[in-house]
Write an enzyme that holds these catalytic residues in place. Structure first.
Site, PDB file in Angstrom:
ATOM      1  N   CYS A 165      14.315  16.979  -1.669  1.00 23.31           N
ATOM      2  CA  CYS A 165      13.434  17.564  -2.645  1.00 23.31           C
ATOM      3  C   CYS A 165      12.715  17.022  -3.722  1.00 23.31           C
ATOM      4  O   CYS A 165      11.646  17.940  -3.780  1.00 23.31           O
ATOM      5  CB  CYS A 165      14.999  17.316  -3.531  1.00 23.31           C
ATOM      6  SG  CYS A 165      16.575  17.081  -2.904  1.00 23.31           S
ATOM      7  N   ARG A 169      20.164  10.026   7.933  1.00 24.05           N
ATOM      8  CA  ARG A 169      20.682   9.648   6.226  1.00 24.05           C
ATOM      9  C   ARG A 169      22.037   8.484   7.201  1.00 24.05           C
ATOM     10  O   ARG A 169      22.448   8.890   8.490  1.00 24.05           O
ATOM     11  CB  ARG A 169      21.489  10.865   6.035  1.00 24.05           C
ATOM     12  CG  ARG A 169      21.223  11.506   5.530  1.00 24.05           C
ATOM     13  CD  ARG A 169      21.801  12.483   4.771  1.00 24.05           C
ATOM     14  NE  ARG A 169      21.703  13.251   4.164  1.00 24.05           N
ATOM     15  CZ  ARG A 169      21.817  14.662   3.532  1.00 24.05           C
ATOM     16  NH1 ARG A 169      22.961  14.740   3.444  1.00 24.05           N
ATOM     17  NH2 ARG A 169      21.062  15.265   2.626  1.00 24.05           N
ATOM     18  N   GLN A 188      17.315  20.273   7.625  1.00 26.75           N
ATOM     19  CA  GLN A 188      17.752  20.366   7.061  1.00 26.75           C
ATOM     20  C   GLN A 188      16.879  22.161   6.627  1.00 26.75           C
ATOM     21  O   GLN A 188      15.846  22.334   6.300  1.00 26.75           O
ATOM     22  CB  GLN A 188      17.780  20.098   5.444  1.00 26.75           C
ATOM     23  CG  GLN A 188      19.635  19.724   5.233  1.00 26.75           C
ATOM     24  CD  GLN A 188      19.203  19.069   3.768  1.00 26.75           C
ATOM     25  OE1 GLN A 188      18.340  18.735   3.473  1.00 26.75           O
ATOM     26  NE2 GLN A 188      20.759  18.907   3.236  1.00 26.75           N
ATOM     27  N   ASP A 229      16.340  23.511   3.764  1.00 30.26           N
ATOM     28  CA  ASP A 229      16.009  23.910   2.622  1.00 30.26           C
ATOM     29  C   ASP A 229      15.101  24.635   2.131  1.00 30.26           C
ATOM     30  O   ASP A 229      14.047  24.685   2.775  1.00 30.26           O
ATOM     31  CB  ASP A 229      15.873  21.876   2.400  1.00 30.26           C
ATOM     32  CG  ASP A 229      16.456  21.896   1.069  1.00 30.26           C
ATOM     33  OD1 ASP A 229      16.795  22.413   0.480  1.00 30.26           O
ATOM     34  OD2 ASP A 229      16.317  20.092   1.886  1.00 30.26           O
ATOM     35  N   HIS A 251      13.187  25.234  -2.008  1.00 30.17           N
ATOM     36  CA  HIS A 251      13.788  24.465  -3.530  1.00 30.17           C
ATOM     37  C   HIS A 251      13.117  26.536  -4.451  1.00 30.17           C
ATOM     38  O   HIS A 251      11.992  26.309  -3.933  1.00 30.17           O
ATOM     39  CB  HIS A 251      12.905  24.247  -3.770  1.00 30.17           C
ATOM     40  CG  HIS A 251      13.904  22.800  -3.871  1.00 30.17           C
ATOM     41  ND1 HIS A 251      13.001  22.312  -2.280  1.00 30.17           N
ATOM     42  CD2 HIS A 251      14.970  21.417  -3.962  1.00 30.17           C
ATOM     43  CE1 HIS A 251      13.776  20.654  -2.168  1.00 30.17           C
ATOM     44  NE2 HIS A 251      15.054  20.695  -3.074  1.00 30.17           N
ATOM     45  N   LYS A 259      27.342  23.708  -8.660  1.00 33.38           N
ATOM     46  CA  LYS A 259      27.495  24.579  -7.046  1.00 33.38           C
ATOM     47  C   LYS A 259      27.931  25.711  -6.783  1.00 33.38           C
ATOM     48  O   LYS A 259      28.922  25.536  -6.723  1.00 33.38           O
ATOM     49  CB  LYS A 259      26.459  23.171  -6.137  1.00 33.38           C
ATOM     50  CG  LYS A 259      27.883  22.561  -6.082  1.00 33.38           C
ATOM     51  CD  LYS A 259      28.231  21.474  -5.029  1.00 33.38           C
ATOM     52  CE  LYS A 259      29.069  20.246  -5.190  1.00 33.38           C
ATOM     53  NZ  LYS A 259      29.310  19.745  -4.004  1.00 33.38           N
ATOM     54  N   HIS A 303      18.399  24.467  -5.563  1.00 30.93           N
ATOM     55  CA  HIS A 303      18.263  23.609  -4.400  1.00 30.93           C
ATOM     56  C   HIS A 303      18.668  24.657  -3.497  1.00 30.93           C
ATOM     57  O   HIS A 303      20.268  24.972  -4.604  1.00 30.93           O
ATOM     58  CB  HIS A 303      18.831  22.421  -4.349  1.00 30.93           C
ATOM     59  CG  HIS A 303      18.712  21.678  -5.131  1.00 30.93           C
ATOM     60  ND1 HIS A 303      17.824  20.615  -4.918  1.00 30.93           N
ATOM     61  CD2 HIS A 303      18.795  21.461  -6.537  1.00 30.93           C
ATOM     62  CE1 HIS A 303      17.488  19.453  -5.690  1.00 30.93           C
ATOM     63  NE2 HIS A 303      18.771  20.116  -6.735  1.00 30.93           N
TER      64      HIS A 303
HETATM   65 ZN   LIG Z   1      16.549  19.874  -2.827  1.00 31.87          ZN
END
Ligand SMILES: [Zn+2]
Ligand SMILES: [Zn+2]
Length: 652
Positions: free
Chosen positions: A341, A370, A388, A390, A392, A472, A518
């Site tokens: 992000c 992580r 990921q 991902d 946005h 979420k 997200h």
């Molecule tokens: Zn994010």
């Protein structure tokens, strides 16, 4: 109901059917034994748990752990020291400290002893005693671990030891603690249990493993026996069959057999992707990129290492530091990104944006790191480095719901491609500790809810389970063994736009705050590959199979014709191989089958003369001869449609 009546009395009064099916109860919110007395002050909120409920199954399994402990004590004598024996997902365990090693083949003896206790119908007898009395009982019995647990209860008010389930750790309230006797074994336990051992219809002991007391490698190594129990023999049989099937499908084993990936001690928790694994991942990502392009996404890539100051600003330093890795460059502090992000936000902030550009859908296949404890690492399913999928989405507040609908549709398309059509959706709402105003939460949660409803999706609400910065939607996909995996997530962020002072210029020429969503669909693509391997049992659909076709000449004389067939396959873009060894064709078929190659083309004199191939499907077997071009056209269709592999025909 008269004063002094028990839960069992109530069940009896309602009906003998219920009394027979009753396992335990929930009285005013607390799980209790059937022997629990209602007490003088009503009214009561009483739910009788029968063998249909998940809680009852946990109680059955935990009770079976007691019976196992009683059996171990009978077999190994008074010298056994007892650790803890909770119910876990799919079963139970108990930890024992005894000088002798419990060999796997002695589990049958333990089972036989347990069967004896079950046949006796040994009751579970509860006794409440003072803390001091419990300590002296356990001390007299030489039960050091129980004494330690009692001291912890006194100190922290938390019985970390005996509890129904790990996730339900609760203090044994008040001054007293409860002891339970079953057969001749007395244990410290909060309860509840089944009324007597005769209520265990089906159980099985599964394995023995070493386990440090309290998971601490400086403490003694205990022996942990795992087992499971069910309310019917049929349910137990089905479970054991699923466990067997899961072992066969273990992605670590198939990953090695098919040369997809490996792990090395030089990089614990970091997967090494091999050529065959990369073929599968690249096919998945190629389709992912096509679908995202069609859905109006752009793609970016942001750096892995970014300054520590950025992570202070994003809030990760405060909330996520434990899971992050840090480094120094030129005397300054940096962090390895655990999420994409902040990088994505810097790209957004790189230039001003007009309302006309919104919504902006910005995807990133971002490599994140992580820190996971070494004990929880598990093949590709739990790693320290992963990619990921991902994205946005920056949009006007009034566009949020439509954007979420767009994501929901994309999730649906992608999961269906892989054959996951049993999907569970959960909506998590504002937690107790959270940032933002009521109005912001209502708007964001309302948009998620409205989108789910507009798409006609059934969902479960997890009140208060949202992130501190966002409500979420979570997706759980169910694989062919019935196991559930959380993959996708859609979050409406209420924090980042403020923290990073995001803005767009509105129609009024003034500065406004955009909304930010997200979302990830596959989650971690490495983990998703692990799930796919197990879901397919290694039999990948043709579009994903690392090697799609094997050409198998029946003897050396037909190798030249085989090479010609291979040329045609190559030219059509199929991933094909020619087995030009001198092995018998039966050996070639066996080898190709073990490598899970979906199609084998067998060529000999007949095929050479007619310009055909004899097609053998890995699962369905012999499909007969056809012209090479006809096979190529069929394979191309199967790939284009991303068809799933046929399942093996069952016994008639
Ligand atoms: Zn994010
Ligand atoms: Zn217990």
């Amino acid at each position: 109901m008269a004063d002094g009546a028990s839960v069992a009395d109530v069940a009896n009064q309602i009906g003998s059917g219920l009394a027979k099916a009753a396992v335990a109860a929930r009285l005013n919110g607390e799980l209790v034994d059937l022997s629990a007395v209602l007490g003088p002050d009503g009214p009561y909120d009483l739910v009788i748990l029968t063998d249909k409920s998940d809680e009852a199954l946990s109680i059955l399994r935990h009770s079976t752990a007691h019976v196992m402990a009683a059996a171990v004590r009978r077999l190994y004598g008074d010298g056994v020291k007892f650790g803890i024996g909770p119910a876990i997902d799919d079963g139970f365990y108990y930890d024992f400290d005894l000088p002798e090693r419990i060999a796997d083949d002695r589990l049958e003896q333990v089972e036989a002893e347990m069967a004896g206790i079950i046949a006796e119908g040994a009751p579970f007898e509860r006794r409440e005693v003072s803390h001091d009395e419990a300590v002296s009982v356990m001390q007299a019995a030489g039960q050091d671990y129980k004494v330690e647990l009692l001291h912890d209860i006194a100190a922290a008010g938390v019985a970390e030891g005996e509890q129904l389930h790990d996730a339900e750790a609760k203090p044994q309230a008040g001054e007293t603690v409860s002891l339970y006797r079953s057969a001749d074994f007395v244990d410290l336990c909060r309860g509840p249990h089944i009324p007597h051992a005769g209520k265990i219809p089906a159980f099985k002991l599964l394995s023995v493993a070493g386990s440090y007391w309290r998971g601490d490698s400086t403490r003694p190594m205990l022996q942990r026996i795992y087992g499971t129990a069910f309310f019917s023999k049929k349910a137990l049989r089905e479970h054991l069959a699923r466990v067997e099937e899961a072992k066969k499908r273990d992605h670590r084993r198939i990953g090695k057999d098919l040369d997809l990936f490996s792990f090395h001690e030089e990089g614990p928790g970091f997967a090494f992707m091999h050529h065959n694994g990369m073929i599968i991942l690249n096919e998945i990502l190629q389709d992912w990129r096509r679908l995202h392009h069609e859905a109006g996404y752009e793609e970016i890539r942001t750096p892995t290492i970014l300054s520590e100051a950025l992570w202070h600003r994003s809030g990760h330093w405060d909330n996520y530091r434990e899971a992050m890795y840090f480094t120094r460059i030129d005397e300054a502090d940096y962090a390895v990104k655990p999420m994409n992000c902040p990088g994505g936000l810097l790209v957004y902030l790189n230039r001003p944006h007009s309302y006309r550009e919104l919504p902006m859908r910005v995807a990133e296949l971002g490599l994140v790191h992580r820190h996971e404890k070494s004990g929880v690492l598990h093949g590709l399913l739990r790693v320290r480095q992963f990619t990921q999928d991902d994205a946005h989405i920056f949009c006007l507040p009034e566009q949020v719901q439509d954007e979420v609908i767009g994501v929901i549709n994309l999730v649906d398309t992608i999961y269906r491609t892989f054959g996951f059509d049993d999907v569970r959706v959960e909506l998590s709402t504002r937690p107790e500790h959270s940032i933002g105003t009521d109005e912001m939460w209502e708007h964001a949660t309302g948009a998620l809810r409205g989108a789910l409803e507009a798409c006609g999706i059934r969902y479960k609400v997890n009140e208060g389970e949202g992130a501190f910065y966002a409500p979420k939607i979570d997706y759980h996909i169910r694989d062919c063994l019935g196991r559930s995996w959380q993959c996708g997530t859609i979050q409406v962020d209420l924090a980042m736009p403020e923290r990073f002072d995001l803005a767009y210029v509105g129609q009024d020429n003034a500065r406004h705050r955009p909304a930010m969503i997200h979302r990830a669909i596959l989650g971690s693509i490495e983990r998703f590959l692990g799930i796919l391997i197990e879901h397919y049992g290694g039999d990948f659909p043709l579009w994903l199979a690392p090697v799609q076709v094997a050409v198998l000449p029946v003897s050396d004389r037909y190798t030249t014709y085989g090479a010609k067939v291979l040329e045609v396959l190559d030219a059509a873009g199929l991933r094909a191989e020619l087995d030009d060894t001198s092995d018998k064709v039966s050996a070639k078929i066996r080898r190709a089958t073990l490598r899970r190659i979906p199609y084998m083309l067998i060529v000999g004199e007949k095929e050479q003369d007619a310009g055909t191939v004899s097609v053998r499907d890995k699962t369905l077997g012999d499909l007969g001869a056809e012209p090479t071009e006809a096979f190529v056209a069929r394979a191309a269709d199967e790939i284009h449609d991303k068809r799933l592999r046929p399942t093996a025909p069952g016994p008639a």
